[in-house]
Each structure stands twice: as structure tokens, then as C-alpha cells.
Design a protein around this motif. Structure first.
Motif, short mmCIF file in Angstrom:
data_model
loop_
_atom_site.label_atom_id
_atom_site.label_comp_id
_atom_site.label_asym_id
_atom_site.label_seq_id
_atom_site.Cartn_x
_atom_site.Cartn_y
_atom_site.Cartn_z
N MET A 1 0.84 -1.19 0.00
CA MET A 1 0.00 0.00 0.00
C MET A 1 0.88 1.24 0.00
O MET A 1 1.79 1.35 0.79
CB MET A 1 -0.87 -0.01 1.26
N GLN A 2 0.57 2.15 -0.87
CA GLN A 2 1.38 3.33 -0.98
C GLN A 2 1.09 4.29 0.16
O GLN A 2 -0.02 4.38 0.66
CB GLN A 2 1.11 4.03 -2.31
N GLU A 3 2.11 5.01 0.58
CA GLU A 3 1.93 6.02 1.61
C GLU A 3 1.26 7.24 1.01
O GLU A 3 1.56 7.66 -0.09
CB GLU A 3 3.30 6.41 2.17
N THR A 4 0.31 7.83 1.75
CA THR A 4 -0.40 9.01 1.26
C THR A 4 -0.51 10.02 2.37
O THR A 4 -0.55 9.67 3.55
CB THR A 4 -1.83 8.64 0.80
N ARG A 283 0.82 -2.57 -7.28
CA ARG A 283 2.19 -3.04 -7.17
C ARG A 283 3.16 -2.19 -7.99
O ARG A 283 4.28 -1.90 -7.55
CB ARG A 283 2.28 -4.50 -7.62
N PHE A 284 2.71 -1.77 -9.18
CA PHE A 284 3.64 -1.09 -10.09
C PHE A 284 3.26 0.37 -10.35
O PHE A 284 4.03 1.09 -10.98
CB PHE A 284 3.70 -1.83 -11.42
N GLY A 285 2.10 0.80 -9.89
CA GLY A 285 1.67 2.17 -10.20
C GLY A 285 2.19 3.18 -9.19
O GLY A 285 1.41 3.89 -8.54
N HIS A 286 3.50 3.26 -9.04
CA HIS A 286 4.09 4.14 -8.03
C HIS A 286 3.87 5.62 -8.37
O HIS A 286 3.88 6.46 -7.47
CB HIS A 286 5.59 3.86 -7.90
N ASN A 287 3.72 5.93 -9.64
CA ASN A 287 3.51 7.32 -10.04
C ASN A 287 2.04 7.63 -10.30
O ASN A 287 1.71 8.73 -10.76
CB ASN A 287 4.33 7.63 -11.31
N VAL A 288 1.18 6.66 -10.03
CA VAL A 288 -0.26 6.85 -10.22
C VAL A 288 -0.84 7.51 -8.98
O VAL A 288 -0.50 7.13 -7.85
CB VAL A 288 -0.96 5.50 -10.49
N PRO A 289 -1.72 8.52 -9.14
CA PRO A 289 -2.31 9.16 -7.96
C PRO A 289 -3.03 8.16 -7.06
O PRO A 289 -3.67 7.22 -7.54
CB PRO A 289 -3.29 10.17 -8.58
N GLN A 290 -2.92 8.39 -5.75
CA GLN A 290 -3.54 7.48 -4.79
C GLN A 290 -5.04 7.38 -4.98
O GLN A 290 -5.62 6.30 -4.84
CB GLN A 290 -3.22 7.94 -3.37
N TYR A 291 -5.69 8.49 -5.30
CA TYR A 291 -7.15 8.45 -5.45
C TYR A 291 -7.56 7.54 -6.60
O TYR A 291 -8.61 6.89 -6.54
CB TYR A 291 -7.73 9.86 -5.64
N PHE A 292 -6.74 7.47 -7.65
CA PHE A 292 -7.06 6.58 -8.77
C PHE A 292 -6.96 5.13 -8.34
O PHE A 292 -7.81 4.30 -8.70
CB PHE A 292 -6.12 6.85 -9.95
#
Length: 332
Positions: A1-4, A283-292
Motif C-alpha cells: 500500500m502506498q503512503e499518502t 504493485r507497479f503504479g508508483h507514479n499513479v495518484p492514490q485516489y485513482f
């Protein structure tokens, strides 16, 4: 889970969190805070419209399938029994998730009790697992119907169908139990804010201030032993089905036989493809906005309950005919 970053709209709930994650003033929370879709708060009213429509379609569509199969005795066959099981799992999945999400959108009801959060986690994990198992059972039904048509009624008796359904339910219920059990054992000493719309397993356990590798390892075991095996059995079934279809003498016979599998294949794609893309995006969308990512994950969970009744209502001649009969009877 990405940090936001934390959302500003929960500023009045900051007393639940701690100012310094290295201190031990924060005890295990009695509630969690679901942020919904962080970053899209201003559009919640508009976002709620399609989600509300999805819930309505899922409820009406799946209840309609249950009603039609119950009323129409000609549909009391294994394929439609499995379809009813699929409809029930879709109803439970929708009801366990969408009402809470809509309450966040409409009433800013972002609190959820610790027990309710673990319960939602259990339903989110167990019932899609049941759907996967039911799709395997439906693949078995298609295999027997096409490869052994004369023995279909003797192989898939009502007793066998009931045993298959029970085994699918027990498998999913038992294998899902460790997730909330382990999550309930971890100490939560950092924050109780979940930057997501649901109590996903990974979203909850990453808040724990403990070594959660056992949860990660069990998640991988569960993934390969359940979803992996289900996909394998479905692939084996359709390999045999395609072999039988290609042995048919005419093109029309091959197309007609394969057409009986279209609904089932569409249901498989509706379950697995959105989930696969959601997992890949996280897993791979590190540059994708969290809301998306949060929005896509929410839609991918709710899409199968919406699409399954539409797929079978449109593609299945018996259900479509019964629906038309009901509407024409009302009009007359």
C-alpha cells in the motif's frame, strides 16, 4: 500500500492519532477512520451517483435471478443452482461494502468500529473467494454438459451440487479466518486512519506496529492455493471443452456449443480481470495518484456483482425469456 498524506477533512479526528509514532501513548483503537477516496472529497456527491446506481443494479439484478430461478421449474438444474449461489455471494459482497461507502460520501460517516472493520475485511476476502469457487463449479458443469451430455443428469445430481456448494463455502470461510484473526492480534500504535474506502486486509495490517510478515506469507499461500488452483481447474475444464468442440463435424455446431459457454467466460473475465489490473496498479503504479488506485480498487470489487446478472440476463435464453414474460404480463 502506498503512503499518502492524511486528508484535511479528518482534522477533527486527529485526537485518535498520535503526534509521534515512536511514542507509546496511542493504544489499540476501538475505531478506525475510513477516508473514502482521499483527494476527491469535493466530488463525493457526483462520485456517489454511479456507486449508488451500481448498488441498485446489483441488488435488483441478483434478486431477479433468484426470483426467476425459484419460480421457473425448468431452471431447476445444476447450472442455475450455481448461478443462484453466485447471485447470493454478489448480494453479500455488495451489501458488506457499498452502504458504508455511500455513508462516507453522503453523511461523512468515516468512523468504523474495530470489530466492524474486521468483519468487513472478512466479507471482502471470503465472498469473492466463494465466487471464484462457484465459477470453477460452473466450469465443471459446462465440461460435463459438453463432453458427457448423456451422463450430465447422473453426474451432477442435486446431492452432488449441494456438496460442491457446501465445499466452496467451507473452503472460503475457513481459509479466510486467519486474516481477521491475525489482524486482531497486532498492536496498533501509530494511527487508526485508513486512507482507503474499505477495510482491505493490507490497508489495516500496515497500520500495525509489529512484524506482519506472517500475514503477507499467508496471503501468498492463500492466493496460490485458492485463486491459482481455481484458475488452473477452469483452464483444464476449458481445454477439454475446446477439444470436444473442435471434434464436432460442422462449424454451426461448434459455434452453437461454444455459445453456451459465453456467459460463463464473461463472468470469469468480470471477476478476474478487474482484480488483476487492480493488483498490478497497486504493485507497479508508483507514479499513479492514490485516489485513482483507491477508486479503481473499489470499482473492481463491485463490478462483478453488477455485471453477473446483466451477463446472464442478456445471454441466457431461459432467463431472458422469463423476464420478457414477466414484463409483458404486467403490461397486459
Amino acid at each position: 500500500m502506498q503512503e499518502t498524506p492524511l486528508c484535511l477533512r479528518v482534522g477533527h479526528f486527529l485526537h485518535y492519532t498520535m503526534s509521534d509514532s515512536n511514542t507509546t501513548d496511542f493504544t489499540n483503537p476501538s475505531t478506525f477512520i475510513l477516508l473514502g477516496i482521499p483527494g476527491l472529497e469535493a466530488a463525493y456527491t457526483w462520485i456517489s451517483i454511479p456507486f449508488c446506481a451500481m448498488y441498485a443494479i446489483a441488488m435488483v439484478g441478483n434478486f431477479t435471478i433468484l426470483f426467476i430461478v425459484k419460480r421457473e421449474r425448468s431452471l431447476h438444474r445444476p447450472m442455475y443452482y450455481f448461478l443462484c449461489m453466485l447471485a447470493v455471494t454478489d448480494l453479500v459482497t455488495s451489501t458488506a461494502t457499498l452502504p458504508k461507502l455511500l455513508s462516507i460520501f453522503w453523511f461523512n460517516s468515516i468512523e468504523i468500529s474495530f470489530t466492524a472493520c474486521l468483519t468487513q475485511m472478512y466479507f471482502i476476502l471470503s465472498f469473492p473467494g466463494m465466487e471464484s469457487g462457484i465459477l470453477v463449479a460452473m466450469a465443471l458443469d459446462r465440461y460435463v454438459a459438453i463432453c458427457h451430455p448423456l451422463r450430465h443428469s447422473t453426474i451432477l445430481t442435486n446431492s452432488v451440487v449441494a456438496k460442491i456448494g457446501l465445499s466452496v463455502v467451507l473452503r472460503s470461510c475457513i481459509l479466510t479466518l486467519p486474516y481477521p484473526f491475525l489482524a486482531s492480534r497486532w498492536p496498533y500504535c501509530r494511527t487508526n486512519i485508513i486512507p482507503d474506502s474499505f477495510c482491505w486486509h493490507i490497508a489495516v495490517v500496515t497500520l500495525a506496529c509489529a512484524d506482519i510478515r506472517i500475514s503477507s506469507y499467508y496471503g501468498l499461500f492463500d492466493l496460490f492455493s485458492v485463486s491459482g488452483m481455481d484458475v488452473f481447474f477452469i483452464a483444464v475444464s476449458y481445454t477439454q471443452i475446446l477439444r470436444a468442440i473442435f471434434r464436432l463435424p460442422t462449424k454451426d455446431a461448434r459455434l452453437k456449443t461454444f455459445g453456451t459457454c459465453i456467459s460463463h467466460l464473461s463472468a470469469i473475465f468480470a471477476l478476474y480481470i478487474p482484480d488483476m489490473f487492480s493488483s498490478l496498479a497497486y504493485r507497479f503504479g508508483h507514479n499513479v495518484p492514490q485516489y485513482f488506485l483507491v477508486l479503481f480498487a473499489s470499482v473492481s470489487l463491485l463490478l462483478p456483482p453488477v455485471l453477473h446478472p446483466i451477463i446472464y440476463g442478456v445471454r441466457t435464453k431461459q432467463i431472458r425469456g422469463r423476464l420478457l414474460q414477466l414484463f409483458t404480463h404486467r403490461e397486459s
